[in-house]
Design an enzyme around this catalytic site. Structure first.
Site, short mmCIF file in Angstrom:
data_model
loop_
_atom_site.label_atom_id
_atom_site.label_comp_id
_atom_site.label_asym_id
_atom_site.label_seq_id
_atom_site.Cartn_x
_atom_site.Cartn_y
_atom_site.Cartn_z
N ARG B 26 -4.82 8.25 2.31
CA ARG B 26 -5.62 9.06 1.37
C ARG B 26 -6.86 8.28 0.88
NH1 ARG B 26 -8.04 9.05 -3.41
NH2 ARG B 26 -6.24 7.99 -4.34
N ASP B 27 -6.67 7.29 0.03
CA ASP B 27 -7.82 6.56 -0.53
C ASP B 27 -8.59 5.85 0.59
OD1 ASP B 27 -9.51 5.59 -2.50
OD2 ASP B 27 -8.19 3.96 -3.10
N HIS B 222 -9.45 -3.01 -5.84
CA HIS B 222 -10.33 -3.06 -4.68
C HIS B 222 -10.84 -4.49 -4.52
CE1 HIS B 222 -11.11 1.39 -3.75
NE2 HIS B 222 -10.06 1.31 -4.54
N CYS B 253 -14.95 3.42 -2.24
CA CYS B 253 -15.21 4.46 -3.24
C CYS B 253 -16.58 5.05 -3.00
CB CYS B 253 -15.14 3.88 -4.65
SG CYS B 253 -15.65 5.08 -5.90
#
Lengths: 312, 312
Positions: B26-27, B222, B253
C-alpha cells in the site's frame, strides 16, 4: 520543500558532546574508484575543517601499490601545511616504514590498522594476528616516544566475510593487546557493516570488563546493511563519545566486496543535532562540501541527508 | 562474499517479539512511479505472507484520481481471496465511501489516515484537522460495529515540510482524539523522515501521560534522512512492539517531494534477527521477493540488506 535542520528534542541518554572522527579523506577516498588529485584532497580537508570538524584523518602512508588512491600523501600534507599537523590530524601507518614517512612529514598523530580475525590479517597485512601485533609494537613505541597521539583500529569486530561470526572474546583479546602496546584510542570497526545493537553493547561490556572504558573507544560502522546509525546510537548510550564517519558516506572496504560506505557524517550530525548533542559541525557547510566532492567523484552521495538537502 | 545472517547477540533492552506491519503493497506501491498490474500486487502479497509477514496492509480504497497506483483495489482483493481478508489484512479508507467499498470487498480491518498538522490535512484531505476528525468519526464507528479492527495513522508527527517543527502536544492531541473515536491502534508517522531519537522518546512519553500506552502504538519511519532504523530501535526500547516497514524500502510520500521510502523491512529484520528478537520472517525469502519486485518496478531496491545479499 525540505527541512534544513531537525526539530531539537533533547535525548538525555546521549552524551552532551560527541567528537566526530572524520575518515572521509582517508577511509573514504581510499575506497573510491576515482583517484582524486592531491590539491582536491587538500581542499576537501580544508572545507571539512571549516565546517567544524575538529578531528580529521588526512591520509595514509601505505605503499602506493596497495592503495594507489592515497599515493600522494606527502603532497596532500605539504599543501595543507599547519592545517594538516597536530594531534587531531592522524595519518594511517601500516608499519615502521610508514611511521618514518609520517614523522618526516611532521604529523602529530598516527593510526595503525589491526584485525580481529586471522583471515583478514592475512589478506590485509599478509601476517597472522600475532605477527601483526609484533609489527605494530615498535610503531606505537616510537610514535609515543616522538610525542605522537596513537589510535589503533580493530577491523572485522562484528563479522568477517570469510570467517562469518567473530567471537567477542577474540575481538577483546586483540583490542587489549593493542592497548597494551600503548595506543591512546581504539576504533572498533564494523568493516563489513553486519553488526547489530546487542552485539555493540556486548562488545563494549566485554572491553569494560578488561578495563578498557568508553573514554578510550571510538566506533566505526559501515552502513552496508543499513545498521550504522542505530549501532552508533547504541554505543553513544553506553558512554562512547568518539564516532568515526565519512562526509557524504564516501568509501567502503576493498577487501570485502559487499561493503559499501562508512556512516555518512551528515546523517550522524542530523541525529545528534536533533538530540541536542553538540558536535561543532555546520551541517549546511558539510552538505555543500559533499556536493562539491560528489562532483569530483562523478557520483551522487549515498547520504540520506545530502540527498534530502541538496535535492540529489 | 557476503554474510547472509547477522551474528546473533541478544539485546535485552528490546521486546522478545516484534510485529512487523508490512506497508509495501500500500504505502510502498502507492508512491512508486511505475503502476504495477493487480496480478503482480496479489502475487507480491502472497510472497510476503509466505516469507512470514503476518500483518500486511494490502491496498487502499481511495478515489482512483487521487492514487491511480491503487485503483485496482477490488481486483487485488478478489485475486487474493481469503488471504486478503481477516484482521491482519487492513486496507486504507479515507472516508465512508471507502469504508463501504472495503466492507463490500469483505475485509476484516481498515486504516484511516489523519494528520498532525493543518497544512498536511488541507493538502491531503482538503479539510482542517477538526473537519477530518469529524469525517473519520462515522468511519471508525461503523467499522467497529461491523467487527473490523481499526488503525489510525497520524502523519507528520516529527516535522512538516510546510510548517517545520510540529509541537509534541499538538501531535498528542490529534492522537488522543483518534483513539477517542475508537481506533484500536495508532501509527505514528514520520512522513518526511526528519525525526530523531530524543523526539521519539518524548512523543511516546507524552502519549503515555495521556493513557495511550506502547501496546496501542505502532511506529512508521521514513528513511529520507537516514534516521529510520535508529528511531525504530528507540521506540522498541520504550516498549513499542509494532513497526511499520516496507519490503525493499518501497515508497515515499507524494505530498512531500523530499521524502524517499519507508524503512526497509529487510534492514529491520536484520537488526531484529541479530538482536535475538523474533519476527517470524524468513530474510532470504524476503530478499528474493524484493529482487523480484524490483524487476517489476525497473529499479534496484534502496535497502542495504537487499543490496548486500542480492549483490545489487
Amino acid at each position: 520543500m525540505s527541512i534544513g535542520l531537525p526539530q531539537r528534542e533533547t535525548n538525555p541518554e546521549l552524551p552532551s558532546r560527541v567528537t566526530i572522527y572524520e575518515v572521509g579523506p582517508r577511509d573514504g577516498l581510499q575506497n573510491e574508484k576515482a583517484v582524486v588529485p592531491a590539491a582536491v584532497k587538500a581542499e576537501f580537508i580544508r572545507r571539512l575543517a571549516a565546517a567544524g570538524l575538529e578531528t580529521i584523518e588526512t591520509t595514509s602512508f601505505v605503499p602506493p601499490a596497495w592503495v594507489p588512491q592515497l599515493a600522494d600523501a606527502r603532497e596532500v600534507l605539504a599543501d595543507l601545511g599547519d592545517l594538516g599537523r597536530g594531534p587531531r590530524r592522524p595519518v594511517l601507518v601500516p608499519n615502521e616504514r610508514g611511521l618514518d614517512d609520517a614523522l618526516e612529514a611532521g604529523v602529530g598523530a598516527v593510526a595503525i590498522f589491526g584485525s580481529a580475525t586471522e583471515t583478514f590479517a592475512r589478506k590485509n597485512l599478509n601476517r597472522t594476528v600475532a605477527e601483526s601485533l609484533d609489527m605494530f609494537a615498535p610503531v606505537v613505541a616510537r610514535a609515543k616516544d616522538a610525542g605522537l597521539w596513537v589510535r589503533a583500529y580493530v577491523s572485522m569486530c562484528f563479522g568477517d566475510p570469510w570467517e562469518g561470526p567473530v567471537p567477542i572474546g577474540q575481538v577483546a583479546d586483540v583490542a587489549q593487546r593493542l592497548m597494551d602496546l600503548g595506543a591512546d584510542q581504539l576504533s572498533l570497526g564494523d568493516t563489513i557493516g553486519t553488526g547489530t545493537t546487542g552485539h555493540v553493547s556486548r562488545l563494549l561490556d566485554a572491553l569494560d570488563a578488561r578495563g578498557i572504558g568508553t573514554d578510550q573507544i571510538g566506533v566505526h560502522f559501515h552502513d552496508t546493511y543499513g545498521q550504522a546509525l542505530a549501532n552508533t546510537m547504541t554505543a553513544l548510550r553506553h558512554g562512547v563519545t568518539v564516532v568515526d564517519s565519512s562526509t557524504g558516506g564516501l568509501g567502503g572496504c576493498p577487501y570485502a566486496k559487499s561493503a559499501t560506505g562508512n556512516l555518512a557524517t551528515e546523517d550522524l550530525v542530523w541525529a545528534l543535532d536533533g538530540a541536542g548533542v553538540q558536535t561543532g559541525v555546520d551541517l549546511a557547510a558539510l552538505v555543500e562540501t559533499s556536493v562539491w566532492m560528489a562532483g569530483h567523484l562523478g557520483r551522487p552521495s549515498p547520504s540520506g541527508v545530502v540527498r534530502a538537502l541538496a535535492g540529489g
